[in-house]
Design a protein around this motif. Structure first.
Motif, mmCIF file in Angstrom:
data_model
loop_
_atom_site.group_PDB
_atom_site.id
_atom_site.type_symbol
_atom_site.label_atom_id
_atom_site.label_comp_id
_atom_site.label_asym_id
_atom_site.label_seq_id
_atom_site.Cartn_x
_atom_site.Cartn_y
_atom_site.Cartn_z
ATOM 1 N N UNK A 100 26.826 17.166 17.653
ATOM 2 C CA UNK A 100 25.557 17.791 17.321
ATOM 3 C C UNK A 100 25.626 18.710 16.116
ATOM 4 N N UNK A 101 24.517 18.811 15.405
ATOM 5 C CA UNK A 101 24.381 19.736 14.287
ATOM 6 C C UNK A 101 23.117 20.564 14.506
ATOM 7 N N UNK A 102 22.968 21.636 13.735
ATOM 8 C CA UNK A 102 21.806 22.513 13.876
ATOM 9 C C UNK A 102 20.648 21.999 13.038
ATOM 10 N N UNK A 103 19.508 21.788 13.690
ATOM 11 C CA UNK A 103 18.266 21.436 13.006
ATOM 12 C C UNK A 103 17.329 22.635 12.882
ATOM 13 N N UNK A 104 17.445 23.574 13.799
ATOM 14 C CA UNK A 104 16.621 24.775 13.788
ATOM 15 C C UNK A 104 17.511 25.972 14.131
ATOM 16 N N UNK B 121 13.159 17.938 16.432
ATOM 17 C CA UNK B 121 12.634 19.178 15.879
ATOM 18 C C UNK B 121 13.257 19.466 14.510
ATOM 19 N N UNK B 122 12.441 19.965 13.608
ATOM 20 C CA UNK B 122 12.890 20.355 12.270
ATOM 21 C C UNK B 122 12.338 21.724 11.925
ATOM 22 N N UNK C 14 5.945 15.921 10.960
ATOM 23 C CA UNK C 14 7.202 16.152 10.257
ATOM 24 C C UNK C 14 7.940 17.339 10.876
ATOM 25 N N UNK C 15 7.243 18.432 11.068
ATOM 26 C CA UNK C 15 7.806 19.617 11.720
ATOM 27 C C UNK C 15 6.794 20.073 12.766
ATOM 28 N N UNK C 16 7.173 20.006 14.026
ATOM 29 C CA UNK C 16 6.232 20.251 15.114
ATOM 30 C C UNK C 16 5.802 21.715 15.199
ATOM 31 N N UNK C 17 6.769 22.617 15.078
ATOM 32 C CA UNK C 17 6.487 24.047 15.209
ATOM 33 C C UNK C 17 7.290 24.810 14.166
ATOM 34 N N UNK D 227 18.027 19.340 6.754
ATOM 35 C CA UNK D 227 18.750 18.508 7.724
ATOM 36 C C UNK D 227 18.138 17.109 7.802
ATOM 37 N N UNK D 228 17.811 16.545 6.661
ATOM 38 C CA UNK D 228 17.237 15.196 6.617
ATOM 39 C C UNK D 228 18.213 14.171 6.033
#
Length: 475
Positions: free
Chosen positions: A269-273, A363-364, A393-396, A413-414
């Motif tokens: 896993x990596x950090x998206x948020x 999530x982004x 594209x980004x929910x929140x 992170x794309x």
């Protein structure tokens, strides 16, 4: 009454909606004194003006750093336990000839799972012996092509595939069987790949039967087992449990000692948020290999050679997509007995260049890229231009409240599974991929144009040069 909580619990209101969260952005991303975003020495507005938007900006040095760190970390961890590690870059995350060259120059091998990915790796000059071949439905033609190209090892998913391989082999071929450990990763169902009711791999019972069949083929040699428990996994507990189960099967098939190779896949896993707490690769490598070594010691056997297949952990954080903001629309949202406002920020891309939010709710995060702002943060939902309500594209996210038409927006992170999953939905051309390194930018994957889309439309030129099938008459 207080305002409703329209944002999820993990998203807090930032004190500075311009700040770049550590671990989510490439290491060389920064705010310039002017307030604009800089990516490896290049101003985001200049990148957008030069290459258009949307554009996927991939930090070459970030990819190289992460590839080198993975190779060194897993190799060192394995050597401490008296074995070796072979690390493959999972090309499905994002593959181009440039990326294949970067990762192999930094010590990785390349994993492919289709004739197209194989062709890219070979075109990049990757040695065939450094290519692993996955997939659950490799045709006889694809297997023959791989062997003719010089691949010496094939990961086999099922009995039909094994028999196709045996039929086309003209020389010795090492076989690695993909098995299902039954360990369920803590991830979305579409990302979990080790549970029983899905298309990948073999049950232990079926793998045992297939191992006996392999022994009957003079050119095939069973050298190991492969198991992939899922994607975007944090921690090592799942890897340890999966390794324990697969190692037990390997010992059984090896007649008391493990088969020479144990491939534990990837999915790190990596950090998206800001809510994600990802483990760095060196720490992860130590923990996983230590756990597998402990399992082997408990079984009283030597640790076999290990293999790993990181993909998003290499390229994910290296990618930042730049979009141009169009419509900005505040929407009143009712929540229980209260109401609140969510601002919809529409950009000139969407699910055609990033399908992950629509596919499985990924999530982004996002930031203004062309400027900074002192405006108070406001809750937004970044959406695309496509004819789908799920085109998110980004929910929140919280952006400065003065976000407006014409702003440049950056989504980090794309670098993994965005370009790979891109499409032409609504006849939108796919964007270019631009590599940045030490203040220089260059296109590594050309963007499409409307002319490219029309060129594929056979009706636009009456289908000339296309095969035509006519009936042979009626009874």
């Amino acid at each position: 009454m207080s305002a409703p909580r329209l944002a999820p619990d993990w998203l807090s209101v930032p004190t500075d909606p311009n700040a770049l969260v550590d671990g989510v952005w490439p290491a060389r991303a920064e705010r310039a004194d002017s307030g604009s975003l800089r990516l490896n020495g290049l101003d985001a507005e200049r990148l957008a003006d030069t290459f258009g938007t949307p554009v996927l900006v991939l930090d070459e040095d970030e990819v190289r750093d992460r590839a080198r760190a993975a190779a060194e970390a897993f190799t060192a961890a394995a050597e401490r336990h008296g074995t070796t590690a072979r690390v493959y870059y999972a090309g499905k995350a994002f593959l181009s000839t440039a990326v294949a060259r970067w990762v192999t120059e930094e010590g990785l091998n390349v994993d492919v799972c289709s004739p197209g990915e194989l062709a890219v790796a070979l075109h990049a000059g990757v040695e065939p012996t450094r290519i692993g071949y996955h997939g659950n439905n490799k045709s006889a033609a694809a297997l023959r092509e791989a062997l003719d190209a010089g691949l010496t090892s094939i990961n086999v998913d099922n009995a039909d595939e094994l028999r196709r391989l045996a039929a086309v082999a003209t020389g010795p071929v090492d076989v690695v069987l993909r098995v299902l450990s039954g360990v369920h990763a803590e991830t979305h169902d579409f990302l979990a790949t080790a549970h029983e009711d899905q298309k990948f791999g073999l049950s232990f019972e079926d793998a045992t039967a297939l191992a006996a069949e392999i022994a009957a083929y003079p050119l095939l040699n069973l050298v190991g087992l492969h198991c992939h428990i899922g994607s975007q996994i944090f921690g090592v507990a799942g890897f340890r449990e999966s390794a324990a189960r697969v190692l037990e099967l390997s010992i059984q098939l090896g007649g008391g000692q493990p088969l020479p190779l144990l491939n534990l896949g990837g999915g790190f896993g990596i950090a998206y948020t800001a809510a994600d707490d990802a483990t760095e690769l060196p720490e992860l490598a130590d923990a996983i290999v230590d756990a597998v070594a402990e399992v082997a010691a408990e079984a009283g056997v030597a640790l076999p050679a290990l293999a790993f297949e990181p993909g998003r952990a290499i390229s994910g954080t290296a990618g930042v997509t730049l979009y141009r903001v169009g419509s900005v629309k505040p929407v009143t949202v009712e929540a229980t007995e209260e109401t609140g406002t969510r601002t919809y920020v529409a950009v000139d891309g969407g699910m055609s260049d990033n399908a992950r939010p629509a596919l499985y709710g990924a999530q982004y995060s996002a930031r203004l890229a062309g400027r900074s702002s002192d405006a108070a943060p406001t809750l937004v939902r970044v959406v695309g231009m496509h004819c789908e309500s799920g085109d998110i594209v980004v929910d929140h996210e919280y952006l400065p409240g003065d976000v407006h038409d014409g702003d440049l927006l950056a989504v980090p992170v794309t670098g993994a599974y965005c370009a790979s999953l891109s499409s032409n939905y609504n006849h939108v051309p796919r964007p270019p991929v631009v590599a940045v390194s030490h203040g220089t930018a260059r296109v590594i994957v050309r963007g499409e144009t409307i002319a490219d889309l029309l060129a594929r439309d056979a009706g636009s030129d009456e289908g000339k040069d296309e095969p035509v099938l006519t009936g042979e008459g009626t009874a």
